[in-house]
Design an enzyme around this catalytic site. Structure first.
Site, short mmCIF file in Angstrom:
data_model
loop_
_atom_site.label_atom_id
_atom_site.label_comp_id
_atom_site.label_asym_id
_atom_site.label_seq_id
_atom_site.Cartn_x
_atom_site.Cartn_y
_atom_site.Cartn_z
N ASP A 11 0.87 -1.17 0.00
CA ASP A 11 0.00 0.00 0.00
C ASP A 11 0.92 1.22 0.00
OD1 ASP A 11 -2.42 1.52 0.34
OD2 ASP A 11 -1.87 1.75 2.45
N ARG A 12 0.41 2.35 -0.46
CA ARG A 12 1.25 3.55 -0.55
C ARG A 12 1.23 4.37 0.74
NH1 ARG A 12 -0.11 8.66 -4.30
NH2 ARG A 12 -0.99 9.35 -2.32
N ASP A 13 0.08 4.92 1.07
CA ASP A 13 -0.03 5.85 2.19
C ASP A 13 0.00 5.12 3.53
OD1 ASP A 13 -0.34 8.07 0.40
OD2 ASP A 13 -2.37 7.34 0.02
N THR A 59 -2.73 1.06 -4.55
CA THR A 59 -3.21 2.14 -3.69
C THR A 59 -4.60 2.62 -4.07
OG1 THR A 59 -2.66 4.35 -2.85
CG2 THR A 59 -1.93 3.85 -5.10
N CYS A 101 -16.57 -0.48 -7.78
CA CYS A 101 -15.56 -1.05 -8.68
C CYS A 101 -14.96 -2.32 -8.07
CB CYS A 101 -14.45 -0.04 -8.94
SG CYS A 101 -13.42 0.28 -7.50
#
Length: 188
Positions: A11-13, A59, A101
């Protein structure tokens, strides 16, 4: 996909990039000026890459759907990330929670797409994240899940396979598990 390459999905954040926490909730950077890579992230990702893992950022970025971040800024953030550490691919879900989505974590869409496009073996891969959504996506894709415990105030909780304090510890634990698996496989 069986027999493909091993990956670490990140994951990014809150994993690679600093987040602010307000009211127990993490808040992602909305501008390039506020986009700060965590100091331990480059070496952790480099160690995973050196061990033969494909490194893939996955992300959720609902602020794109909300109109708070444009695609040019997002691309610049990911270019900065890729310059700072050896990342093989970045997958972004630009949708909000209500969009339905299949790519927004906890749905496994980004991981499944990466596995298909990059020839990855999900069963021998890891998902590292700081929220229950990351654990859910990893579990749904068949990966080993690693939660970076940040103490967020989130009502939903899924039990990860491993819990760690930061991405450096995540990388170390993954590499330890990998070495142990390889040693036991060599003795078999």
């Amino acid at each position: 996909m069986s027999g493909g390459r091993r990956a670490v999905f990140l994951d990014r954040d809150g994993v690679l990039v600093a987040t602010e926490v307000h009211g127990g909730k993490p808040i992602a950077a909305l501008t390039l000026a506020d986009f700060a890579i965590l100091p331990e992230a480059p070496a952790a990702v480099a160690a995973l890459k050196s061990a033969g893992f494909v490194t893939v950022v996955v992300t959720n970025q609902p602020e794109m759907a909300r109109g708070n971040v444009d695609s040019a800024t997002m691309d610049a953030m990911h270019a900065r990330l890729s310059q700072a550490m050896p990342i093989d691919a970045v997958y972004v879900c630009p949708h909000d929670s209500g969009d339905g989505c299949g790519c927004r974590k906890p749905a496994p869409g980004m991981l499944l797409r990466a596995a298909d496009e990059l020839g990855l073996d999900l069963a021998s891969s890891y998902m590292v994240g700081d929220r229950w959504r990351d654990v859910g996506a990893g579990r749904a894709a068949g990966c080993t899940t690693v939660l970076i415990e940040c103490g967020y105030d989130e009502p939903e909780r899924l039990e990860p396979d491993l819990t760690v304090g930061d991405v450096a510890e995540a990388a170390a634990r993954i590499l330890d598990r990998d070495a142990a698996a390889r040693a036991s496989g060599e003795r078999a």
